[in-house]
Design a protein around this motif. Structure first.
Motif, PDB file in Angstrom:
ATOM      1  N   LEU A 143      90.731  52.279  18.024  1.00 23.24           N
ATOM      2  CA  LEU A 143      90.164  52.526  16.692  1.00 23.24           C
ATOM      3  C   LEU A 143      89.534  53.914  16.669  1.00 23.24           C
ATOM      4  O   LEU A 143      88.744  54.262  17.545  1.00 23.24           O
ATOM      5  N   ILE A 144      89.873  54.700  15.667  1.00 24.76           N
ATOM      6  CA  ILE A 144      89.343  56.055  15.537  1.00 24.76           C
ATOM      7  C   ILE A 144      88.211  56.022  14.514  1.00 24.76           C
ATOM      8  O   ILE A 144      88.445  55.777  13.326  1.00 24.76           O
ATOM      9  N   LEU A 145      86.996  56.223  14.990  1.00 26.53           N
ATOM     10  CA  LEU A 145      85.812  56.143  14.136  1.00 26.53           C
ATOM     11  C   LEU A 145      85.179  57.518  14.000  1.00 26.53           C
ATOM     12  O   LEU A 145      85.210  58.335  14.934  1.00 26.53           O
TER      13      LEU A 145
ATOM     14  N   PRO B  35      93.184  66.190  21.035  1.00 25.62           N
ATOM     15  CA  PRO B  35      92.351  66.368  19.837  1.00 25.62           C
ATOM     16  C   PRO B  35      93.061  65.850  18.588  1.00 25.62           C
ATOM     17  O   PRO B  35      94.250  66.125  18.380  1.00 25.62           O
ATOM     18  N   LEU B  36      92.341  65.096  17.768  1.00 24.98           N
ATOM     19  CA  LEU B  36      92.903  64.536  16.541  1.00 24.98           C
ATOM     20  C   LEU B  36      92.432  65.300  15.304  1.00 24.98           C
ATOM     21  O   LEU B  36      93.236  65.637  14.434  1.00 24.98           O
ATOM     22  N   PHE B  37      91.128  65.540  15.236  1.00 24.70           N
ATOM     23  CA  PHE B  37      90.594  66.303  14.108  1.00 24.70           C
ATOM     24  C   PHE B  37      89.212  66.824  14.471  1.00 24.70           C
ATOM     25  O   PHE B  37      88.600  66.390  15.442  1.00 24.70           O
ATOM     26  N   LYS B  38      88.755  67.771  13.667  1.00 28.51           N
ATOM     27  CA  LYS B  38      87.426  68.333  13.862  1.00 28.51           C
ATOM     28  C   LYS B  38      86.652  68.154  12.570  1.00 28.51           C
ATOM     29  O   LYS B  38      87.184  68.339  11.472  1.00 28.51           O
ATOM     30  N   MET B  39      85.380  67.764  12.724  1.00 30.88           N
ATOM     31  CA  MET B  39      84.542  67.569  11.551  1.00 30.88           C
ATOM     32  C   MET B  39      83.169  68.173  11.805  1.00 30.88           C
ATOM     33  O   MET B  39      82.819  68.498  12.947  1.00 30.88           O
ATOM     34  N   ALA B  40      82.420  68.344  10.743  1.00 32.25           N
ATOM     35  CA  ALA B  40      81.094  68.953  10.862  1.00 32.25           C
ATOM     36  C   ALA B  40      80.124  68.247   9.929  1.00 32.25           C
ATOM     37  O   ALA B  40      80.503  67.743   8.861  1.00 32.25           O
TER      38      ALA B  40
ATOM     39  N   THR C  38      74.360  83.830   9.599  1.00 33.09           N
ATOM     40  CA  THR C  38      75.420  83.044   8.971  1.00 33.09           C
ATOM     41  C   THR C  38      75.079  81.556   9.085  1.00 33.09           C
ATOM     42  O   THR C  38      74.419  81.128  10.017  1.00 33.09           O
ATOM     43  N   PHE C  39      75.564  80.818   8.108  1.00 35.34           N
ATOM     44  CA  PHE C  39      75.322  79.376   8.106  1.00 35.34           C
ATOM     45  C   PHE C  39      76.317  78.681   9.042  1.00 35.34           C
ATOM     46  O   PHE C  39      77.501  79.015   9.093  1.00 35.34           O
ATOM     47  N   GLU C  40      75.798  77.723   9.782  1.00 30.16           N
ATOM     48  CA  GLU C  40      76.599  76.948  10.726  1.00 30.16           C
ATOM     49  C   GLU C  40      76.308  75.471  10.525  1.00 30.16           C
ATOM     50  O   GLU C  40      75.366  75.100   9.814  1.00 30.16           O
ATOM     51  N   ALA C  41      77.116  74.660  11.168  1.00 22.44           N
ATOM     52  CA  ALA C  41      76.919  73.207  11.120  1.00 22.44           C
ATOM     53  C   ALA C  41      77.300  72.631  12.478  1.00 22.44           C
ATOM     54  O   ALA C  41      78.043  73.238  13.246  1.00 22.44           O
ATOM     55  N   THR C  42      76.794  71.448  12.759  1.00 22.47           N
ATOM     56  CA  THR C  42      77.158  70.762  13.999  1.00 22.47           C
ATOM     57  C   THR C  42      78.606  70.299  13.892  1.00 22.47           C
ATOM     58  O   THR C  42      78.942  69.468  13.046  1.00 22.47           O
ATOM     59  N   GLU C  43      79.446  70.859  14.737  1.00 26.36           N
ATOM     60  CA  GLU C  43      80.864  70.536  14.708  1.00 26.36           C
ATOM     61  C   GLU C  43      81.233  69.634  15.885  1.00 26.36           C
ATOM     62  O   GLU C  43      80.729  69.802  16.990  1.00 26.36           O
ATOM     63  N   VAL C  44      82.106  68.675  15.617  1.00 23.05           N
ATOM     64  CA  VAL C  44      82.550  67.728  16.640  1.00 23.05           C
ATOM     65  C   VAL C  44      84.067  67.618  16.583  1.00 23.05           C
ATOM     66  O   VAL C  44      84.638  67.447  15.500  1.00 23.05           O
ATOM     67  N   THR C  45      84.685  67.731  17.745  1.00 23.41           N
ATOM     68  CA  THR C  45      86.125  67.521  17.835  1.00 23.41           C
ATOM     69  C   THR C  45      86.378  66.113  18.356  1.00 23.41           C
ATOM     70  O   THR C  45      85.904  65.752  19.434  1.00 23.41           O
ATOM     71  N   ILE C  46      87.099  65.324  17.596  1.00 23.87           N
ATOM     72  CA  ILE C  46      87.369  63.924  17.959  1.00 23.87           C
ATOM     73  C   ILE C  46      88.739  63.867  18.628  1.00 23.87           C
ATOM     74  O   ILE C  46      89.736  64.332  18.051  1.00 23.87           O
TER      75      ILE C  46
END
Length: 354
Positions: free
Chosen positions: A234-236, A259-264, A31-39
């Motif tokens: 500041l949220i960057l 936690p504010l949001f998760k991005m990949a 399966t395809f994955e991506a580097t995920e980061v929780t800010i």
């Protein structure tokens, strides 16, 4: 006549076709994955700005939100006022130090002037004594000439009168010298006492200046700390990628660590696939491979891939993975980097051709 009949030929072709269809054109799946980061929030306060939505592509270091930092700004302003007060006090201390230095210089100049006057008087006394000595020799010479009748007695009287005047002048000068020396002694003692007081005051001023400098450094440290805390409001975005999940909304109160949001990083995907031990010898890090995205319904798209990681430890085959030897008991995970053209999604199935 050919010994192969038409029915047998058709049967052979069907068998070959079915055999060809049963052969896989891939060596492993995954399966395809991506580097995920929780800010998470790095400060506590109300979210006064939070302009992102799920699915939004954001650039690295772009400002996506801000936590209210009013109290921090007020503290920083208060420190600025304190610093201005310290600057004013430092200016007063500098003026005091300069005034004390000027007083010390003036006292030293007064003492030097008295010493110079005494030096002049001493030179005058020495000069007058020399003149008197010369005049006495002249008086003696003329006395002998008068005795011999060589000159008139008036000349001897004139020289005697001149000698008397010179002796009176010397006495007056010596009196001035004694008075100046006494004055200098009293003045020197007073000046030394005053200079001692001035230097004590100067030491006190220097001590206060060091105290002010220490306060300034302390305020500087506090200002740096507040600047750092304000930067944390500041949220960057830590990387360029897609917002996967949003956990809070603008106007909410958040605490540090929430936690504010998760991005990949969906631009640089990788396929996590599993290979058998027999395939392991055919794979190495950095190797170029073919990757196929499986869109379902027989739709596939080929991508260029590169092996970036091979597991050092075997694991049992995941239930969702089918390897080339039909779910071997132990397999090795590999990661294959793939550049996303926008069609690859996290969790999509893919295939690898080694």
């Amino acid at each position: 006549m050919n010994r192969y009949t038409l029915p047998s030929l058709i049967a052979s072709l069907l068998l070959l076709t079915s055999c060809g269809q049963s052969e896989k054109d891939f060596d492993a799946t995954g399966t395809f994955e991506a580097t995920e980061v929780t800010i998470s929030a790095e400060s506590t306060g109300t979210l006064k700005h939070f302009a992102i939505d799920e699915g939004t592509l954001v650039r690295q270091d772009s400002l996506v939100g801000e936590i209210d930092g009013t109290q921090l700004q007020l503290q920083k302003q208060q420190l600025k006022v304190q610093n201005e007060g310290l600057d004013a006090s430092a200016g007063q201390l500098t003026a005091s130090a300069e005034g004390l230095t000027a007083n010390e210089q003036q006292l030293a100049a007064t003492k030097a002037a008295t010493e110079s006057r005494i030096l002049d008087l001493e030179r005058q006394v020495a000069s007058q004594r020399q003149q008197i000595a010369n005049t006495r020799r002249e008086q003696q010479r003329f006395a002998e000439l008068v005795k011999d009748g060589a000159v008139a007695s008036k000349q001897l009287d004139d020289i005697s009168y001149q000698l008397a005047v010179q002796e009176k002048q010397l006495a007056a000068t010596e009196e001035q010298l004694r008075s100046a020396n006494k004055s200098l002694s009293r003045q020197a003692a007073a000046i030394e006492a005053q200079i001692g007081g001035i230097r004590a005051q100067q030491a006190g001023v220097a001590s206060k200046q060091r105290g002010l400098d220490a306060e300034r450094r302390g305020i500087g440290v506090q200002q740096s700390k507040l600047d750092d805390q304000l930067r944390h409001t500041l949220i960057l975005a830590p990387l360029t990628g897609t917002v996967l999940e949003k956990y809070v909304e603008q106007g909410e109160f958040v605490a540090t660590g929430k936690p504010l949001f998760k991005m990949a990083d969906t631009q640089n995907m990788f396929l996590r696939a599993y290979i058998t031990s027999s395939q392991l010898e055919k794979v190495k890090v950095g190797q170029a491979v073919k990757v196929f995205a499986n869109y379902g319904g027989g739709q596939r798209k080929e991508y260029a891939g590169r092996v970036t990681w091979i597991a050092q430890k075997a694991e049992f085959t995941p239930k969702t993975i089918v390897t080339d030897d039909e779910r071997a008991d132990l397999v090795y995970a590999v990661k294959i980097a793939v550049k996303n053209d926008g069609l690859l999604k996290i969790g999509m199935y893919g295939e690898v051709k080694l």
